[in-house]
Design an enzyme around this catalytic site. Structure first.
Site, PDB file in Angstrom:
ATOM      1  N   ASN A   7       0.874  -1.171   0.000  1.00 43.36           N
ATOM      2  CA  ASN A   7       0.000   0.000   0.000  1.00 43.36           C
ATOM      3  C   ASN A   7       0.914   1.225   0.000  1.00 43.36           C
ATOM      4  O   ASN A   7       1.510   1.572   1.009  1.00 43.36           O
ATOM      5  CB  ASN A   7      -0.866  -0.060   1.275  1.00 43.36           C
ATOM      6  CG  ASN A   7      -1.864   1.076   1.335  1.00 43.36           C
ATOM      7  OD1 ASN A   7      -1.815   2.003   0.529  1.00 43.36           O
ATOM      8  ND2 ASN A   7      -2.765   1.012   2.314  1.00 43.36           N
ATOM      9  N   LYS A  14       3.367   0.939   3.095  1.00 45.93           N
ATOM     10  CA  LYS A  14       2.985  -0.057   4.102  1.00 45.93           C
ATOM     11  C   LYS A  14       3.000  -1.416   3.429  1.00 45.93           C
ATOM     12  O   LYS A  14       2.593  -1.534   2.268  1.00 45.93           O
ATOM     13  CB  LYS A  14       1.571   0.225   4.622  1.00 45.93           C
ATOM     14  CG  LYS A  14       1.519   1.394   5.583  1.00 45.93           C
ATOM     15  CD  LYS A  14       0.225   1.393   6.358  1.00 45.93           C
ATOM     16  CE  LYS A  14      -0.746   2.380   5.754  1.00 45.93           C
ATOM     17  NZ  LYS A  14      -2.035   2.450   6.388  1.00 45.93           N
ATOM     18  N   ARG A  65      -2.487  -1.854  -3.578  1.00 44.53           N
ATOM     19  CA  ARG A  65      -3.619  -0.932  -3.527  1.00 44.53           C
ATOM     20  C   ARG A  65      -3.413   0.095  -4.632  1.00 44.53           C
ATOM     21  O   ARG A  65      -2.354   0.722  -4.721  1.00 44.53           O
ATOM     22  CB  ARG A  65      -3.643  -0.223  -2.174  1.00 44.53           C
ATOM     23  CG  ARG A  65      -4.686   0.858  -2.128  1.00 44.53           C
ATOM     24  CD  ARG A  65      -4.621   1.624  -0.839  1.00 44.53           C
ATOM     25  NE  ARG A  65      -5.593   2.693  -0.837  1.00 44.53           N
ATOM     26  CZ  ARG A  65      -5.443   3.837  -0.183  1.00 44.53           C
ATOM     27  NH1 ARG A  65      -4.368   4.055   0.530  1.00 44.53           N
ATOM     28  NH2 ARG A  65      -6.367   4.753  -0.228  1.00 44.53           N
ATOM     29  N   HIS A 154     -11.400   5.454  -1.416  1.00 46.58           N
ATOM     30  CA  HIS A 154     -11.441   4.778  -0.106  1.00 46.58           C
ATOM     31  C   HIS A 154     -12.359   3.560  -0.145  1.00 46.58           C
ATOM     32  O   HIS A 154     -12.832   3.115   0.893  1.00 46.58           O
ATOM     33  CB  HIS A 154     -11.982   5.700   1.009  1.00 46.58           C
ATOM     34  CG  HIS A 154     -10.990   6.695   1.513  1.00 46.58           C
ATOM     35  ND1 HIS A 154     -11.394   7.911   1.999  1.00 46.58           N
ATOM     36  CD2 HIS A 154      -9.653   6.658   1.628  1.00 46.58           C
ATOM     37  CE1 HIS A 154     -10.326   8.585   2.384  1.00 46.58           C
ATOM     38  NE2 HIS A 154      -9.247   7.850   2.169  1.00 46.58           N
ATOM     39  N   GLY A 184      -9.563  10.542   8.220  1.00 49.98           N
ATOM     40  CA  GLY A 184      -8.125  10.538   8.494  1.00 49.98           C
ATOM     41  C   GLY A 184      -7.503  11.679   7.732  1.00 49.98           C
ATOM     42  O   GLY A 184      -8.146  12.716   7.530  1.00 49.98           O
ATOM     43  N   ASN A 185      -6.286  11.508   7.289  1.00 51.35           N
ATOM     44  CA  ASN A 185      -5.682  12.550   6.469  1.00 51.35           C
ATOM     45  C   ASN A 185      -6.468  12.756   5.194  1.00 51.35           C
ATOM     46  O   ASN A 185      -6.666  13.869   4.740  1.00 51.35           O
ATOM     47  CB  ASN A 185      -4.244  12.179   6.145  1.00 51.35           C
ATOM     48  CG  ASN A 185      -3.312  12.967   7.022  1.00 51.35           C
ATOM     49  OD1 ASN A 185      -3.611  14.107   7.391  1.00 51.35           O
ATOM     50  ND2 ASN A 185      -2.204  12.368   7.370  1.00 51.35           N
ATOM     51  N   GLY A 186      -6.914  11.632   4.611  1.00 50.93           N
ATOM     52  CA  GLY A 186      -7.933  11.690   3.567  1.00 50.93           C
ATOM     53  C   GLY A 186      -9.235  11.281   4.244  1.00 50.93           C
ATOM     54  O   GLY A 186      -9.220  10.387   5.079  1.00 50.93           O
ATOM     55  N   ARG A 215      -6.597  18.725   2.463  1.00 52.13           N
ATOM     56  CA  ARG A 215      -7.452  18.930   1.290  1.00 52.13           C
ATOM     57  C   ARG A 215      -8.754  19.607   1.720  1.00 52.13           C
ATOM     58  O   ARG A 215      -9.288  19.305   2.789  1.00 52.13           O
ATOM     59  CB  ARG A 215      -7.785  17.584   0.633  1.00 52.13           C
ATOM     60  CG  ARG A 215      -6.718  17.092  -0.308  1.00 52.13           C
ATOM     61  CD  ARG A 215      -7.003  15.693  -0.801  1.00 52.13           C
ATOM     62  NE  ARG A 215      -6.331  14.692  -0.005  1.00 52.13           N
ATOM     63  CZ  ARG A 215      -6.560  13.387  -0.062  1.00 52.13           C
ATOM     64  NH1 ARG A 215      -7.477  12.929  -0.880  1.00 52.13           N
ATOM     65  NH2 ARG A 215      -5.894  12.556   0.689  1.00 52.13           N
ATOM     66  N   GLU A 363      -7.253  -2.251   5.442  1.00 47.93           N
ATOM     67  CA  GLU A 363      -7.243  -2.259   3.979  1.00 47.93           C
ATOM     68  C   GLU A 363      -6.352  -3.374   3.451  1.00 47.93           C
ATOM     69  O   GLU A 363      -6.661  -4.008   2.447  1.00 47.93           O
ATOM     70  CB  GLU A 363      -6.760  -0.902   3.456  1.00 47.93           C
ATOM     71  CG  GLU A 363      -7.806   0.180   3.673  1.00 47.93           C
ATOM     72  CD  GLU A 363      -7.270   1.575   3.465  1.00 47.93           C
ATOM     73  OE1 GLU A 363      -6.285   1.940   4.144  1.00 47.93           O
ATOM     74  OE2 GLU A 363      -7.826   2.312   2.642  1.00 47.93           O
TER      75      GLU A 363
HETATM   76  P1  AMP Z   1      -4.971   8.315   8.793  1.00 48.28           P
HETATM   77  O1  AMP Z   1      -4.750   9.124   7.561  1.00 48.28           O
HETATM   78  O2  AMP Z   1      -6.186   7.455   8.719  1.00 48.28           O
HETATM   79  O3  AMP Z   1      -3.739   7.594   9.243  1.00 48.28           O
HETATM   80  O4  AMP Z   1      -5.300   9.370   9.955  1.00 48.28           O
HETATM   81  C1  AMP Z   1      -4.317  10.274  10.383  1.00 48.28           C
HETATM   82  C2  AMP Z   1      -4.929  11.306  11.268  1.00 48.28           C
HETATM   83  O5  AMP Z   1      -5.621  10.711  12.380  1.00 48.28           O
HETATM   84  C3  AMP Z   1      -3.852  12.150  11.934  1.00 48.28           C
HETATM   85  O6  AMP Z   1      -3.476  13.199  11.129  1.00 48.28           O
HETATM   86  C4  AMP Z   1      -4.513  12.623  13.170  1.00 48.28           C
HETATM   87  O7  AMP Z   1      -5.097  13.871  12.866  1.00 48.28           O
HETATM   88  C5  AMP Z   1      -5.616  11.634  13.457  1.00 48.28           C
HETATM   89  N1  AMP Z   1      -5.428  10.952  14.749  1.00 48.28           N
HETATM   90  C6  AMP Z   1      -4.726   9.840  15.002  1.00 48.28           C
HETATM   91  N2  AMP Z   1      -4.790   9.540  16.328  1.00 48.28           N
HETATM   92  C7  AMP Z   1      -5.580  10.475  16.908  1.00 48.28           C
HETATM   93  C8  AMP Z   1      -6.053  10.715  18.231  1.00 48.28           C
HETATM   94  N3  AMP Z   1      -5.725   9.919  19.245  1.00 48.28           N
HETATM   95  N4  AMP Z   1      -6.847  11.774  18.440  1.00 48.28           N
HETATM   96  C9  AMP Z   1      -7.174  12.599  17.432  1.00 48.28           C
HETATM   97  N5  AMP Z   1      -6.784  12.417  16.163  1.00 48.28           N
HETATM   98  C10 AMP Z   1      -5.992  11.378  15.894  1.00 48.28           C
END
Ligand code: AMP
Length: 585
Positions: A7, A14, A65, A154, A184-186, A215, A363
Site C-alpha cells: 500500500n 505499508k 492498492r 477509499h 483521516g488525512n484523507g 485537502r 485495507e
Molecule cells: P490516517 O490518515 O487514517 O492515518 O489518519 C491520520 C490522522 O488521524 C492524523 O493526522 C490525526 O489527525 C488523526 N489521529 C490519530 N490519532 C488520533 C487521536 N488519538 N486523536 C485525534 N486524532 C488522531
C-alpha cells in the site's frame, strides 16, 4: 497462498504478508522524499527495503492498492500492460497516489518477475453507484468528452468496515443501510445501501467532500473561478492550495494533525476551534444527506485515524442526530480502544435505533482477500458449466389480501390464470392499473398467491413512464422504496412504499447451488451467448431455497438488451466477467 500486500502512498509504503487471514509480517517505511543528510529516500529504495524484509516469507502473489482505476475496474484484476496503461491514464486525477503504486508495481516486477501481480482498486466498490449519484449537473457532452463523473475513493476501506459492521450487528450486509465515515488525512463518507456503495463524498478526484488533513473537500466551484480570474494564482498554485494548504491545515493554520489542533483548541485557539467545528459540521451534514438518500439508516460506522481515535470528534459529529433515532453512549465512546483482536466497538446506547460503531479498518487484509479470491476463481475456471434457464419477467404485482379486496371488492380472491415456473406461483386473471405522478400503466398482472406485503415490480423504462424513482431491490426488501397508486375495478389503494425495480436473481434448489458451487445471496455473473447480442449479466443474486427451481429472472429492459425471450439459456460465469469462456448451450 501467501500474499504480499503493498500500500504505497506519496510519502510512505505499508506492507504485510498474509497467509489466508493471518498476518505473517508487516511494516511501514515513512518519510519517503525527505532528505536525510543529503540522501533522499526514494520509493525505489523503500521498495528494496520492503522486498528484503519479506524475502524469507516467500510470497507467491503480490497485491497492490491502486487508488484510481476509473470506471473500468469493478473488482481485483491481474496486472498486465493494459492495467498499467489504465492506471497511468488516471495519474492526473490521482497525482498523490497512482504514480507511487506504479513505481511499486515496477520495482516488484523487476525483483520478482515470476509472481502474479494483482491490483485492488479504491474506486471499484463505487463503480456501480447509480447514475444519479455519479453524474454532475454540467453539460453531458462535455462531461463525456473529459470523463467528468464521480468515481469515489477509499472503497477498500468502506467495503471492509461495512462488512465488519454487519458481522457485529449480526445482520446480512444486504439488509443494512449504513453510513461509513473514513476520517483521516484523507476523509470520505459512503452511503452503503444494502451492501453497495450508493453514494460517496469524494468525486471525480479525491478532493471533493469532507474536510481532510490538508485537502479542502467541498468548495463552491465559483470560488475557484474567482481566484483564477484574480490573476494571483496559476492552476498549479490553486492545485497546491486546495490539496496541500486547505482542510484542517488551512483552517487551523497549525497542522493537518487533529491531535495538535485539539490541543490548541483546548488552550482557546480560535482557528483550531473553528477547524474542529467545520470538520464535524461537514461530516454530520453528509450523514443526514445519506440517510435521506437511502430512505433510512441502520448504523453509522467510524474508521480511519480520526474516526478510530478521536473520542471528541465522534461525539461532536453524532450530536443532534437524536431525531434520526441515534443516541450516543458517552462512556462507551470514551472507552474505545481498538487493536487487531478487538477491532470493533459499539458507541450507541442499548435503546438507540440507529447504531454507532467504530471499526479498525484493515485495507491490507481486504486487499489480500480480494487478491486471493481472484487467484482462486482463476484456478476454478475449469469448473463444469451448466445451462441456466432465463425468464424475462414482465411488470407485475404481489398483493396482500387486504389490498386485493380493496381493489377487487370485499371477499375477492385471486383467480388462477396459469401456473408460472416457480412451484406454487401463478399468474392471476386479475389485473391492476399503476398510476404515477407522470403517467399510468394499465392492466398489470397480479401474481399469486397473496403475500404479507404489497410489492410492485417494474422496469427502468416503466419507472420513467410513471415518473417515479423506484430503487433496485431484492424481492421483499421494500423499506424506503417508492410509493405508487394501484387502481382496480372496485377501488384505489395508495401504497406508501412497495414499488421496486427487481434486482436480477437466480432461483436455485440447494442441489443446484452445490453443483454450481455457489451460496445463497452470493453475487455471480451469467453469460448469454450465441443469440443476436452476447451479454454478460454481472451482479446476479443467487437465492437458494428447497422450493425453488433453477431459473434466472430478469426484467423486460434487461431481456431486450440481450434480445432474449423467456426460455433461453445462460451460463454461470466463474471467471472475471471480462474473461468468460462459457458458451450458451
Ligand atoms: P490516517 O490518515 O487514517 O492515518 O489518519 C491520520 C490522522 O488521524 C492524523 O493526522 C490525526 O489527525 C488523526 N489521529 C490519530 N490519532 C488520533 C487521536 N488519538 N486523536 C485525534 N486524532 C488522531
Amino acid at each position: 497462498m501467501r500474499i504480499l500486500v503493498i500500500n504505497c502512498g506519496s510519502s510512505s509504503v505499508k506492507y504485510r504478508v498474509f497467509e489466508h487471514d493471518k498476518s505473517l509480517c508487516d511494516g511501514k517505511i515513512e518519510r519517503i522524499g525527505e532528505d536525510f543528510e543529503g540522501r533522499i529516500l526514494t520509493h525505489a529504495k523503500a521498495l528494496q527495503q520492503v522486498l528484503e524484509a519479506v524475502n524469507s516469507y516467500k510470497p507467491d502473489t503480490v497485491a497492490f492498492r491502486v487508488v484510481h482505476g476509473g470506471e473500468k475496474f469493478t473488482s481485483a484484476t491481474f496486472i498486465d500492460a493494459e492495467v498499467i496503461a489504465a492506471v497511468k491514464a488516471r495519474i492526473p486525477d490521482a497525482p498523490m497516489h497512482n504514480p507511487y503504486a506504479l513505481a511499486a508495481i515496477k520495482s516488484c516486477r523487476e525483483a520478482m518477475p515470476d509472481l502474479p501481480q494483482v491490483a485492488v482498486f479504491d474506486t471499484a466498490f463505487h463503480v456501480r453507484m447509480p447514475r444519479r449519484a455519479v453524474t454532475y449537473a454540467i453539460d453531458q457532452d462535455i462531461a463525456a468528452r473529459y470523463g467528468i463523473r464521480r468515481f469515489g475513493f477509499h472503497g477498500i476501506s468502506h467495503s471492509y468496515v461495512a462488512a465488519r459492521a454487519a458481522r457485529h450487528l449480526q445482520a446480512p450486509l444486504s439488509d443494512l443501510r449504513l453510513v461509513t465515515l473514513h476520517l483521516g488525512n484523507g476523509s470520505s463518507a459512503c452511503a452503503v445501501e444494502y451492501g453497495r456503495s450508493a453514494e460517496t463524498s469524494m468525486g471525480n478526484t479525491p478532493l471533493e467532500g469532507l474536510v481532510m488533513g490538508s485537502r479542502s473537500g467541498d468548495v463552491d466551484a465559483g470560488v475557484l473561478l474567482s481566484l483564477l480570474r484574480s490573476g494571483d494564482f496559476t492552476v498549479d498554485q490553486l492545485d497546491d492550495l486546495l490539496n496541500n494548504h486547505s482542510g484542517l491545515a488551512g483552517l487551523s493554520g497549525i497542522s493537518n494533525d487533529l491531535r495538535e489542533i485539539e490541543n490548541h483548541a483546548e488552550q482557546g485557539h480560535d482557528r483550531a476551534r473553528l477547524s474542529i467545528n467545520v470538520f464535524a459540521h461537514r461530516a454530520r451534514k453528509y450523514i443526514g444527506a445519506y440517510a435521506a438518500s437511502m430512505g433510512g439508516l441502520d448504523a453509522i460506522v467510524f474508521t480511519g485515524g480520526i474516526g478510530e481515535n478521536s473520542t471528541s470528534m465522534r461525539r461532536r459529529i453524532l450530536q443532534r442526530l437524536e431525531f434520526l433515532g441515534l443516541h450516543i453512549d458517552l462512556d462507551r465512546n470514551a472507552d474505545v480502544r481498538l487493536d487487531e483482536d478487538n477491532d470493533c466497538a459499539e458507541i450507541s446506547t442499548g435503546h438507540s435505533r440507529v447504531r454507532a460503531l467504530v471499526v479498525k479498518t484493515n485495507e491490507e487484509l481486504m486487499i489480500a482477500n480480494e487478491a486471493a479470491q481472484l487467484v482462486a476463481a482463476t484456478n476454478e475456471a475449469s469448473r463444469p458449466a451448466r445451462a441456466i434457464p432465463i425468464a424475462v419477467s414482465a411488470r407485475h404485482c404481489h398483493l396482500t389480501a387486504e389490498t386485493f379486496e380493496k381493489l377487487f371488492g370485499p371477499g375477492a380472491t385471486p383467480t388462477v390464470d396459469r401456473e408460472i415456473s416457480q412451484p406454487g406461483q401463478y399468474a392471476c386473471k386479475e389485473r391492476v392499473n399503476l398510476i404515477g405522478p407522470r403517467n399510468r400503466i394499465d392492466r398489470v398482472r397480479v401474481l399469486g398467491p397473496l403475500r404479507s406485503v404489497d410489492q410492485v415490480e417494474i422496469s427502468r423504462t416503466d419507472e420513467f413512464k410513471l415518473g417515479v424513482d423506484a430503487p433496485i431491490r431484492d424481492s421483499g426488501q421494500i423499506q424506503g422504496s417508492a410509493p405508487i397508486t394501484l387502481e382496480g375495478p372496485h377501488g384505489t389503494v395508495n401504497l406508501q412504499e412497495g414499488l421496486i425495480c427487481a434486482r436480477r436473481h437466480i432461483h436455485m434448489h440447494p442441489d443446484d447451488a452445490e453443483q454450481f458451487q455457489v451460496e445463497d445471496r452470493q453475487e455471480i455473473a451469467v453469460a448469454v451467448r450465441g443469440g443476436p447480442r452476447d451479454l454478460i449479466f454481472g451482479d446476479v443474486l443467487v437465492r437458494v431455497k428447497d422450493s425453488y427451481k433453477l431459473e434466472m429472472h430478469i426484467d423486460t429492459d434487461e431481456g431486450n438488451a440481450a434480445e432474449l425471450s423467456s426460455g433461453e439459456l445462460g451460463d454461470l460465469a466463474y471467471e472475471d466477467i471480462d474473461n468468460v469462456s462459457a458458451e450458451i448451450q
